[in-house]
Design a protein around this motif. Structure first.
Motif, PDB file in Angstrom:
ATOM      1  N   LEU A  79       0.956  -1.282  -0.049  1.00  0.00           N
ATOM      2  CA  LEU A  79      -0.057   0.072  -0.054  1.00  0.00           C
ATOM      3  C   LEU A  79       1.038   1.226   0.155  1.00  0.00           C
ATOM      4  O   LEU A  79       1.826   1.387   0.781  1.00  0.00           O
ATOM      5  N   VAL A  80       0.507   2.138  -0.912  1.00  0.00           N
ATOM      6  CA  VAL A  80       1.316   3.516  -1.071  1.00  0.00           C
ATOM      7  C   VAL A  80       0.419   4.590  -1.093  1.00  0.00           C
ATOM      8  O   VAL A  80      -0.816   4.450  -1.265  1.00  0.00           O
ATOM      9  N   ILE A  81       0.702   5.865  -0.868  1.00  0.00           N
ATOM     10  CA  ILE A  81       0.170   7.126  -0.953  1.00  0.00           C
ATOM     11  C   ILE A  81       0.245   7.799  -2.248  1.00  0.00           C
ATOM     12  O   ILE A  81       1.137   8.249  -2.543  1.00  0.00           O
ATOM     13  N   LEU A  82      -0.791   7.750  -3.042  1.00  0.00           N
ATOM     14  CA  LEU A  82      -0.738   8.567  -4.380  1.00  0.00           C
ATOM     15  C   LEU A  82      -1.841   9.014  -4.824  1.00  0.00           C
ATOM     16  O   LEU A  82      -3.221   7.936  -4.614  1.00  0.00           O
ATOM     17  N   HIS A  83      -2.380   9.836  -5.228  1.00  0.00           N
ATOM     18  CA  HIS A  83      -3.561  10.442  -5.910  1.00  0.00           C
ATOM     19  C   HIS A  83      -3.827   9.795  -7.194  1.00  0.00           C
ATOM     20  O   HIS A  83      -5.020   9.120  -7.489  1.00  0.00           O
ATOM     21  N   ASP A  84      -3.121   9.884  -8.274  1.00  0.00           N
ATOM     22  CA  ASP A  84      -3.353   9.514  -9.379  1.00  0.00           C
ATOM     23  C   ASP A  84      -3.107   8.015  -9.523  1.00  0.00           C
ATOM     24  O   ASP A  84      -2.285   7.257  -8.825  1.00  0.00           O
ATOM     25  N   ASN A  85      -4.071   7.395 -10.592  1.00  0.00           N
ATOM     26  CA  ASN A  85      -3.701   5.944 -10.947  1.00  0.00           C
ATOM     27  C   ASN A  85      -2.213   5.583 -11.654  1.00  0.00           C
ATOM     28  O   ASN A  85      -1.795   4.476 -11.457  1.00  0.00           O
ATOM     29  N   SER A  86      -1.984   6.724 -12.285  1.00  0.00           N
ATOM     30  CA  SER A  86      -0.565   6.707 -12.760  1.00  0.00           C
ATOM     31  C   SER A  86       0.291   7.513 -12.146  1.00  0.00           C
ATOM     32  O   SER A  86       0.191   8.690 -11.424  1.00  0.00           O
ATOM     33  N   LEU A  87       1.564   7.157 -11.954  1.00  0.00           N
ATOM     34  CA  LEU A  87       2.699   7.797 -11.649  1.00  0.00           C
ATOM     35  C   LEU A  87       3.268   8.879 -12.249  1.00  0.00           C
ATOM     36  O   LEU A  87       4.170   9.644 -11.927  1.00  0.00           O
ATOM     37  N   ALA A  88       2.797   9.342 -13.370  1.00  0.00           N
ATOM     38  CA  ALA A  88       3.593   9.929 -14.330  1.00  0.00           C
ATOM     39  C   ALA A  88       3.442  11.717 -13.863  1.00  0.00           C
ATOM     40  O   ALA A  88       4.408  12.244 -14.123  1.00  0.00           O
ATOM     41  N   ARG A  89       2.148  12.130 -13.264  1.00  0.00           N
ATOM     42  CA  ARG A  89       2.214  13.292 -13.202  1.00  0.00           C
ATOM     43  C   ARG A  89       3.174  13.822 -11.815  1.00  0.00           C
ATOM     44  O   ARG A  89       3.661  15.162 -11.894  1.00  0.00           O
ATOM     45  N   THR A  90       3.259  12.997 -11.032  1.00  0.00           N
ATOM     46  CA  THR A  90       3.996  13.710  -9.820  1.00  0.00           C
ATOM     47  C   THR A  90       5.341  12.905  -9.778  1.00  0.00           C
ATOM     48  O   THR A  90       5.540  12.904  -8.374  1.00  0.00           O
ATOM     49  N   THR A  91       5.768  12.096 -10.156  1.00  0.00           N
ATOM     50  CA  THR A  91       7.178  11.534 -10.331  1.00  0.00           C
ATOM     51  C   THR A  91       7.905  11.512 -11.365  1.00  0.00           C
ATOM     52  O   THR A  91       7.278  11.798 -12.562  1.00  0.00           O
ATOM     53  N   ASN A  92       8.989  11.092 -11.624  1.00  0.00           N
ATOM     54  CA  ASN A  92       9.992  11.153 -12.568  1.00  0.00           C
ATOM     55  C   ASN A  92      10.049   9.662 -13.310  1.00  0.00           C
ATOM     56  O   ASN A  92      10.999   9.252 -13.739  1.00  0.00           O
ATOM     57  N   VAL A  93       8.834   8.978 -13.179  1.00  0.00           N
ATOM     58  CA  VAL A  93       8.561   7.548 -14.025  1.00  0.00           C
ATOM     59  C   VAL A  93       8.828   7.616 -15.096  1.00  0.00           C
ATOM     60  O   VAL A  93       9.498   6.671 -16.009  1.00  0.00           O
ATOM     61  N   LYS A  95      11.152   9.336 -16.974  1.00  0.00           N
ATOM     62  CA  LYS A  95      12.509   9.165 -17.242  1.00  0.00           C
ATOM     63  C   LYS A  95      13.119   8.012 -16.684  1.00  0.00           C
ATOM     64  O   LYS A  95      13.815   7.191 -17.359  1.00  0.00           O
ATOM     65  N   VAL A  96      12.590   7.256 -15.751  1.00  0.00           N
ATOM     66  CA  VAL A  96      13.335   6.120 -15.053  1.00  0.00           C
ATOM     67  C   VAL A  96      12.759   4.855 -15.761  1.00  0.00           C
ATOM     68  O   VAL A  96      13.605   3.955 -16.066  1.00  0.00           O
ATOM     69  N   PHE A  97      11.500   4.954 -16.310  1.00  0.00           N
ATOM     70  CA  PHE A  97      11.099   3.668 -16.980  1.00  0.00           C
ATOM     71  C   PHE A  97      10.120   4.235 -18.193  1.00  0.00           C
ATOM     72  O   PHE A  97       9.019   4.322 -18.295  1.00  0.00           O
ATOM     73  N   PRO A  98      10.836   4.562 -19.156  1.00  0.00           N
ATOM     74  CA  PRO A  98      10.373   5.446 -20.197  1.00  0.00           C
ATOM     75  C   PRO A  98       9.290   4.380 -20.991  1.00  0.00           C
ATOM     76  O   PRO A  98       8.520   4.860 -21.844  1.00  0.00           O
ATOM     77  N   ASP A  99       9.524   3.022 -21.074  1.00  0.00           N
ATOM     78  CA  ASP A  99       8.728   2.156 -21.937  1.00  0.00           C
ATOM     79  C   ASP A  99       7.489   1.394 -21.189  1.00  0.00           C
ATOM     80  O   ASP A  99       7.100   0.451 -21.552  1.00  0.00           O
TER      81      ASP A  99
END
Length: 296
Positions: A79-93, A95-99
């Motif tokens: 269990l983690v704390i995040l609003h969006d179903n996607s990590l894209a808006r609030t992390t550098n995902v 860049k780290v996992f471009p594919d």
């Protein structure tokens, strides 16, 4: 406990609304006559990256007891704390996992998510801030002596998350009498999830995010202590209809509204009698309500 028939409750609510329509003064009155609780939305999210430990620490520094968050689940069941179903808006995902588009939380393990920077998007001073686990988040809330309005985000994507969350709260010491009575509310846009939480832990306070019709409110009152609509849906009649019903703990339903970030709207909804205001700018709301109370 004797349960009144739904038809009887609906009739009572409609009669109350008729009286409000006939009495403008009653419709304008603030039913509870007290200052609404100010809840820091995703922490003090106008001043620190949302749903991070930094955001709840910012709320604590500003002097706010109540914070709000969003709980989701990783691919490997953490269990983690995040609003969006996607990590894209609030992390550098990206860049780290471009594919790995669309970068859904449920497609990443906790170990992968822990590699992400959840702060730089907000500002350089927050570089290196991480997506917190629920465990780490609860530890921080406890250390700050804060209270929590917890949202189960998109629980339909995560079967069993209700029970899993309750187990995590128990391990964190948050299901004892003091926390349950005074410091914890669980809410969701998903009525079935809230119903499940109520069935698993009837002592917990729960809230439904949304504005059900007045006719449907009695159904929600069976398992909800709060009805929490967007502020544009708040009217004197709706507040009165919510307050006219008692929830599962035999107390009048509360109404917390979101997301209010300006002084004028804060005063408006407070005058309508809401019980809580969820905001990205808790200091702005607090100052507005203090001026309102001072001016009488």
């Amino acid at each position: 406990m004797r349960i009144r028939p739904v038809a009887t409750v609906v009739a009572g609510v409609l009669m109350g609304l008729s009286a409000l329509v006939l009495s403008p003064a009653a419709a304008q009155a603030a039913p509870h006559g007290r200052t609404p609780e100010t809840v820091a939305h995703r922490g003090a999210s106008s001043y620190a990256p949302e749903n991070t430990l930094a955001s709840i620490d910012a709320a604590a520094r500003l002097g706010f007891d109540w914070v709000e968050n969003d709980v989701q689940r990783t691919k490997d069941g953490e269990l983690v704390i995040l609003h969006d179903n996607s990590l894209a808006r609030t992390t550098n995902v990206k860049k780290v996992f471009p594919d790995r588009s669309p970068w859904s939380v449920s497609d990443f393990t906790l170990k992968e998510i822990e590699k992400l920077d959840a702060g730089s998007w907000f500002g350089p001073k927050f570089a290196g801030e991480r997506v917190p686990t629920l465990e780490d988040y609860m530890d921080e809330v406890e250390d700050n002596d804060q209270s929590l309005l917890m949202e189960l985000k998109s629980p339909e994507l995560y079967p069993g998350i209700e029970l899993q969350t309750l187990r995590e709260l128990r391990r964190a010491g948050w299901l004892d009498r003091d926390h349950v009575k005074n410091r914890l509310i669980i809410q969701s846009f998903n009525a079935d999830a809230i119903k499940t939480v109520h069935e698993l832990r009837p002592d917990l306070k729960t809230g439904f995010l949304g504005n059900p019709s007045v006719a449907d409110l009695p159904k929600f009152a069976k398992y909800c202590d709060q009805i929490n609509p967007v502020h544009t849906a708040v009217t004197p009649q709706y507040v009165a209809a919510v307050h006219a019903l008692k929830g599962p703990h035999r107390r009048p339903l509360d109404l917390y509204t979101w997301t209010v970030d300006d002084a004028a709207t804060a005063v408006k909804v407070a005058d309508l009698g809401v019980d809580g205001i969820i905001t990205n700018k808790p200091d702005v709301v607090r100052a507005a309500l203090e001026r309102r109370d001072k001016d009488g």
